[in-house]
Scaffold this active site. Structure first.
Site, PDB file in Angstrom:
ATOM      1  N   ALA A 174     -28.552 -14.852   7.849  1.00 59.72           N
ATOM      2  CA  ALA A 174     -27.753 -15.539   7.571  1.00 59.72           C
ATOM      3  C   ALA A 174     -28.168 -17.005   8.090  1.00 59.72           C
ATOM      4  CB  ALA A 174     -26.402 -16.142   7.476  1.00 59.72           C
ATOM      5  N   GLU A 175     -28.580 -16.662   9.589  1.00 53.11           N
ATOM      6  CA  GLU A 175     -28.638 -18.340   9.728  1.00 53.11           C
ATOM      7  C   GLU A 175     -30.474 -17.946  10.013  1.00 53.11           C
ATOM      8  OE1 GLU A 175     -28.408 -21.171  13.791  1.00 53.11           O
ATOM      9  OE2 GLU A 175     -27.201 -18.789  13.658  1.00 53.11           O
ATOM     10  N   THR A 176     -31.749 -16.764  10.121  1.00 54.81           N
ATOM     11  CA  THR A 176     -32.481 -16.839   9.946  1.00 54.81           C
ATOM     12  C   THR A 176     -33.583 -17.165   9.027  1.00 54.81           C
ATOM     13  OG1 THR A 176     -32.582 -14.936  11.378  1.00 54.81           O
ATOM     14  CG2 THR A 176     -34.185 -14.736  10.637  1.00 54.81           C
TER      15      THR A 176
END
Length: 139
Positions: free
Chosen positions: A59-61
């Site tokens: 998700a953060e990527t």
């Protein structure tokens, strides 16, 4: 701005990073949307379930790459807040994440990231806010 203009530039960018170690493959990046996959294998708990932290890495990527695209020349995105709700588990195959812009501001960008299994069942929902900073001030 992170160069994601070609598959070669993206591969060079992620070489040796956590993104590479988790097997994330980025399929699409724009300021409003990013899509990528991650294998469950190698990203599990000792019980064989997809690790929640691995879902957050995906998700953060994706959200950060989209925020980088939004940031423009001379700026990079740094995550300042992330949260995730894990809805179900996955034991095999690939999961697919889709980051969709919620807010594209001058200094921040926020994304909702939906992670689904191969049967299009929602595995997790995350929300990420990134601060857009001058790339010379990073570090």
């Amino acid at each position: 701005m992170t160069d994601t203009s070609s598959p070669e530039a993206l591969r060079a960018l992620i070489a040796g990073t956590l993104i590479e170690r988790t097997g994330i493959e980025v399929l699409e990046v724009s300021a409003t949307r990013a899509v990528g996959t991650m294998p469950v294998a190698g990203n599990t708990t000792p019980h064989g379930l997809l690790h929640g932290g691995a879902s957050v890495v995906l998700a953060e990527t994706l959200g950060s790459l989209a925020a980088d695209a939004h940031g423009g020349e001379g700026r990079i995105a740094v995550g300042i807040e992330v949260n995730a709700t894990h809805h179900r588990s996955a034991r095999s195959g690939l999961v697919t994440g889709t980051a969709t812009a919620v807010h594209l501001g001058r200094t921040t960008a926020s994304y909702e990231i939906v992670i689904e299994d191969a049967q299009s069942r929602r595995v997790a929902t995350a929300r990420l806010t990134c601060l857009l900073i001058d790339d010379r001030s990073a570090g």
